[in-house]
Motif scaffolding. Sequence first.
Motif, PDB file in Angstrom:
ATOM      1  N   UNK A  52       0.818  -1.221   0.000  1.00 29.51           N
ATOM      2  CA  UNK A  52       0.000   0.000   0.000  1.00 29.51           C
ATOM      3  C   UNK A  52       0.844   1.260   0.000  1.00 29.51           C
ATOM      4  N   UNK A  53       2.088   1.133  -0.413  1.00 27.51           N
ATOM      5  CA  UNK A  53       2.969   2.297  -0.342  1.00 27.51           C
ATOM      6  C   UNK A  53       3.529   2.643  -1.716  1.00 27.51           C
ATOM      7  N   UNK A  54       3.496   3.935  -2.030  1.00 28.82           N
ATOM      8  CA  UNK A  54       4.094   4.427  -3.269  1.00 28.82           C
ATOM      9  C   UNK A  54       5.036   5.568  -2.896  1.00 28.82           C
ATOM     10  N   UNK A  74       7.679   6.405  -8.227  1.00 25.57           N
ATOM     11  CA  UNK A  74       7.697   7.278  -9.396  1.00 25.57           C
ATOM     12  C   UNK A  74       8.869   8.250  -9.257  1.00 25.57           C
ATOM     13  N   UNK A  83       4.214  17.619  -5.753  1.00 23.39           N
ATOM     14  CA  UNK A  83       3.069  17.688  -6.673  1.00 23.39           C
ATOM     15  C   UNK A  83       2.741  16.295  -7.195  1.00 23.39           C
ATOM     16  N   UNK A  84       3.772  15.548  -7.547  1.00 26.96           N
ATOM     17  CA  UNK A  84       3.564  14.176  -8.021  1.00 26.96           C
ATOM     18  C   UNK A  84       2.898  13.346  -6.914  1.00 26.96           C
ATOM     19  N   UNK A  86       1.079  14.427  -4.548  1.00 23.98           N
ATOM     20  CA  UNK A  86      -0.308  14.888  -4.408  1.00 23.98           C
ATOM     21  C   UNK A  86      -1.203  14.167  -5.413  1.00 23.98           C
ATOM     22  N   UNK A  87      -0.731  14.097  -6.655  1.00 21.54           N
ATOM     23  CA  UNK A  87      -1.500  13.414  -7.690  1.00 21.54           C
ATOM     24  C   UNK A  87      -1.748  11.956  -7.340  1.00 21.54           C
ATOM     25  N   UNK A  88      -0.727  11.316  -6.808  1.00 21.38           N
ATOM     26  CA  UNK A  88      -0.862   9.894  -6.438  1.00 21.38           C
ATOM     27  C   UNK A  88      -1.836   9.750  -5.275  1.00 21.38           C
ATOM     28  N   UNK A  90      -4.147  11.719  -4.130  1.00 23.25           N
ATOM     29  CA  UNK A  90      -5.550  12.049  -4.396  1.00 23.25           C
ATOM     30  C   UNK A  90      -6.245  10.901  -5.143  1.00 23.25           C
ATOM     31  N   UNK A  91      -5.446  10.139  -5.899  1.00 19.51           N
ATOM     32  CA  UNK A  91      -6.030   8.999  -6.613  1.00 19.51           C
ATOM     33  C   UNK A  91      -6.090   7.744  -5.749  1.00 19.51           C
ATOM     34  N   UNK A  92      -5.185   7.608  -4.837  1.00 17.62           N
ATOM     35  CA  UNK A  92      -5.155   6.459  -3.929  1.00 17.62           C
ATOM     36  C   UNK A  92      -5.195   6.982  -2.496  1.00 17.62           C
ATOM     37  N   UNK A  95      -3.767   4.748   0.292  1.00 20.16           N
ATOM     38  CA  UNK A  95      -2.393   4.247   0.249  1.00 20.16           C
ATOM     39  C   UNK A  95      -1.461   5.237   0.945  1.00 20.16           C
ATOM     40  N   UNK A 122      -1.693  17.839   2.531  1.00 18.78           N
ATOM     41  CA  UNK A 122      -1.756  16.531   1.864  1.00 18.78           C
ATOM     42  C   UNK A 122      -1.342  15.455   2.858  1.00 18.78           C
TER      43      UNK A 122
END
Lengths: 263, 82, 356
Positions: A52-54, A74, A83-84, A86-88, A90-92, A95, A122
């Motif tokens: 569950x980690x990115x 990533x 920012x990247x 944040x994008x991740x 907000x989608x997961x 996670x 965030x």
Amino acid sequence: MDIKDIIKPENLVYKKTSLMQDKALSYCPGCGHGTAHRLLMEVIDELGIREDTIGVAPVGCSVLAYDFMDIDMQGAAHGRAPAVATGIKRCWEDKYVFTYQGDGDLAAIGTAETIHACNRGENITIIFINNGIYGMTGGQMAPTTLDGMRTSTSPYGRELGSMGHPIKMTELIAQLPGVHYVARHSVHTPRAVRRTKKAMFKAFEVQKERKGLSFIEIVSNCNSGWKMTPVKSNEWMEENMFLYFEPGDIKVDGKLVEKKKIK
Amino acid sequence: MAKVRGAIVVDIEACKGCEICMVTCPNQVIGMAKEVNGKGYHYAYMENPEGCVGCANCAIVCPDGVITVYKVKLKQENEKTR
Amino acid sequence: MKELKLLKGNEAIAEGAIRAGADAYFGYPITPQSEVMEYLMAERPEQRTGMIVLQAESEVAAINMLYGAAGTGKKALTSSSSPGISLMQEGLSYIAGAELPCLIVNVARGGPGLGTIQPSQADYFQATKGGGHGDYRLITIAPASVQEMFDFVALGFELAFKYRNPVMILSDGLIGQMMEKVELSEQKPRATEFDQSWATTGTPANREQNVITSLDLDAGQQEVHNKKLQAKYKKIVENEVRYEEFQTEDADYLFVAYGSSSRICQKAMELARNKGHKVGLLRLISLYPFPKDIVRELSFRVKSILCVEQSAGQMIEDVRLAAGCEIQIEHFGRMGGMIPIPEEVLEALEQKLIGE
């Protein structure tokens, strides 16, 4: 007792986590990056959250962090990791997302992304490695370079009047309401390592509880950039970096901590 | 009399000879080998193995994670005879 | 019963995104496209479909949020206008290098620099030739109506995921700001299952780590990656050419145009035909891939070509490259936010092509 009798699987007390890939790190001998990588992977391993980690890797010495950390990651453009992330996130939402950034990345080119990700609160964790220099590009002056410190672009020492002051990003972002937990530690002694690891556990806990952003600065050495032996660079760090970048908790449970020195 | 004995195993080829483990060891167990590894680094080894108590301080500060630590609790002599 | 709605072009992008089942939108206000985010924020897509909308601190942040979101395998988009799209070029290059499927909408305005807020088509080079650093291409599609603003969002996502490539909708302030009747398609559900084989989702025990990056320090490997990208672009060129022909069967003269200019050309063509000039129109829909085969074919059939663009002449370079013979190819355009009227286009046709 013979050493052979001690070195047995049942007597094992410490072994590198399997979340660190089995390849040689690209860092210079004695560089704190390796220790910081390993601690982060130990924490993810011990929490059992690999699935569950990115992570988000920066630009700088740790640009290849995903070659060493065996988790989904990533690589971000220079300074854009928050920012990247944040994008991740907000989608997961469920996670765990962290960025791993150096001082040039986070405190110079990525200042806007850092401040606004912090300000939005965030639910991510930022690991900030501050060694007061641009290591990857060959030891140029960083936003965190100390007064009078010699680098390849401040060969006569940083001159505050014309080159500006070393920036305390960690104190700066601690002011923001979106930020829940802020600490500054190091990884050069066993005691410091244990404190940093504890702070990382706390940071992921904050993320799990969706309380806002957690931010850990790790003051680290750059023996190549500072032109010292690894052991000497750690001493220099204690004697110089710690005076300006004081270790300790800065914000806990959303409240700024009154200054107290740790020895 | 030591109640615990420890030992470390160094991944010689991964060691970069930074010496941080050496100065960290509370019992001056670790030394740097006179020989070099494949990369040309003098690698860490147990110079005084009998002093190791398996505290793992060396391993947790090792930037390259090359040290694995083992520890055994020794039974006291009088415990044995009782 | 069809669901019809009167929408601005920018609103159609927003409604199109919700209905296409998009997962996330990241943007930053800039005229003349701000209605995209305004509409989204007012619509509360987080309640309608669970779609996330976030106002970033800059276009730089927005495009990198898009990078992060697209790297999770989800459907994400951003929109901006020319100066903001320039700021996004760094991120676009990384997105193309990392092969992330996502959608970027450019509601273009006059430049260079801060330029003006009125419509322009001067971002053609930037959109179709790469725009940022390195050898890469965006699939670029150009809507000419508010209906197409709506429809091209779904089309854009489809192409993006088919090729794992960023797609740009190149519109302009004219299409973005004008209102037209739109036939709305049904709400597509947000995907709950999608291809996660390459995406960053957290590493489960049964697969190796997934890494999203455009970096490979090994020059040999970087070349291999570049060759892979070029092979993909070749497939795109082979399969994704889109255009429309109007009265080209008997045409002596040909307009070539895209987007809002093609609308103006339609009227100019009507005026010309009323005067007895046999004029046809080739309206380009895909700008990359450029519809070069049809340009070549028509270049053998007509006497001369007039490229109509709201720029100093950018698309005309591709038309000239594509033409198969020594044929007269002229440019007519207005710049800096000026919109040509059909009579001006007719005049240009008569002066430059027909010689009246």
